[in-house]
Design a protein around this motif. Structure first.
Motif: not given
Length: 304
Positions: A56-63
């Motif tokens: 669920e946090i993949e997008k925020d974490f990668k950015e």
């Protein structure tokens, strides 16, 4: 021997803090705690990192983290999934909580093919800790069955003024090897010392007590053993505490020590731990980071 890799456990729910604390800035240029861990790890010799996150946090974490640091260190991802259980087990009805730190490491079991160091994403460990644990894992230790290690901190250096913390209290033998680690889930500061609040009593703890901050050094044998022991853990604990039982790294380590499979060298660090367990911790951590940039411990900007 392959070089050790860094495994960063960043899938924690952050329930006590409120929000995604792993990507909350604490440094003077917007650095987050993981930045300092990665910088110190790279200085010590690490070339690769595996981030364990929730999907669920993949997008925020990668950015916020991965895409930025991938220019300086090799990055891979593993995803902790509450449904990732051994055959024959299912998630209990109503369970939302992840299965703990040992389960987090197991999320990366298909990626780990070398010695590795497991750390929390939201803890500041200090440069010396990364150096001593990296150097230990780079050496052969034929005298030990599973030559594991950990970095221990003085309990007094790991406490917060703003609530309770969870720490693994360590007992060592005369040769500096770990004899036992006991997870205390509610430790509060008491002057220069601390108190552990148990179900039915309060235990006094000296501030000099060595504790684990989840900085463990393992060979890949740990992954095999953790997975093999997971069914027994689930069988014993699901009947007692189906919604909140957790499979901790110290649980696996203690079992391997007691069965004479592992010898865990206790390495020490005099560095002060910093972490944002509660929102109220953040200003103190920010001040500490500003000071370390000013005194040259860290450059004005980490990733240049």
């Amino acid at each position: 021997m392959k070089k050790p890799v860094l495994v960063v456990m960043a899938a924690g729910m952050g329930s006590r803090y409120g929000g995604l604390k792993q990507i909350d800035p604490v440094g003077p240029n917007g650095e987050i705690i993981i930045d300092y861990s990665l910088y110190d790890a790279k200085q010590a010799g690490f070339e690769s990192v595996i981030f364990i996150i929730k999907k669920e946090i993949e997008k925020d974490f990668k950015e916020s983290v991965g895409d930025r640091v991938s220019k300086f260190i090799n990055v891979k991802y593993a995803y902790q999934d509450i449904c990732d259980l051994p055959e024959g087990f299912t998630v209990p009805e109503g369970r939302k909580k992840p299965w703990g730190t040992a389960h987090a490491v197991l999320a990366a079991r298909d990626l780990i093919d070398s010695p590795f160091v497991a750390i929390n994403a939201d803890d500041f460990y200090g440069r010396d800790a990364f150096k001593v644990i990296y150097d230990y894992l780079c050496k052969e230790h034929p005298e030990n069955p599973y030559p594991f290690c950990m970095v221990a901190y003085k309990l007094a250096n790991t406490l917060t003024e703003n609530g309770h913390v969870s720490r693994g209290v360590c007992e060592t033998d005369e040769n500096g090897y770990l004899a036992k680690v006991t997870e205390h889930t509610k430790i509060i500061k008491a002057g220069e010392d601390a108190e552990s609040i148990m179900d039915d009593r309060t235990v006094a703890l000296c501030g000099c007590t060595p504790v684990s901050m989840n900085m463990w050094g393992f060979t890949q044998d740990f992954v095999k053993e953790a997975w093999a022991g997971f069914p027994d853990f689930l069988t014993a604990n699901l009947a007692v505490n189906p919604e909140k039982c957790e499979y901790y790294l110290p649980t696996v380590v203690t079992r391997l020590i007691e069965s004479n499979k592992a010898a865990v060298k206790v390495l020490t660090s005099s560095d002060k731990w910093y972490g944002v367990t509660y929102k109220e911790d953040k200003p103190m951590v920010q001040q500490a980071m500003i000071k370390m940039h000013a005194d040259g411990t860290y450059p004005s900007k980490l990733w240049e």
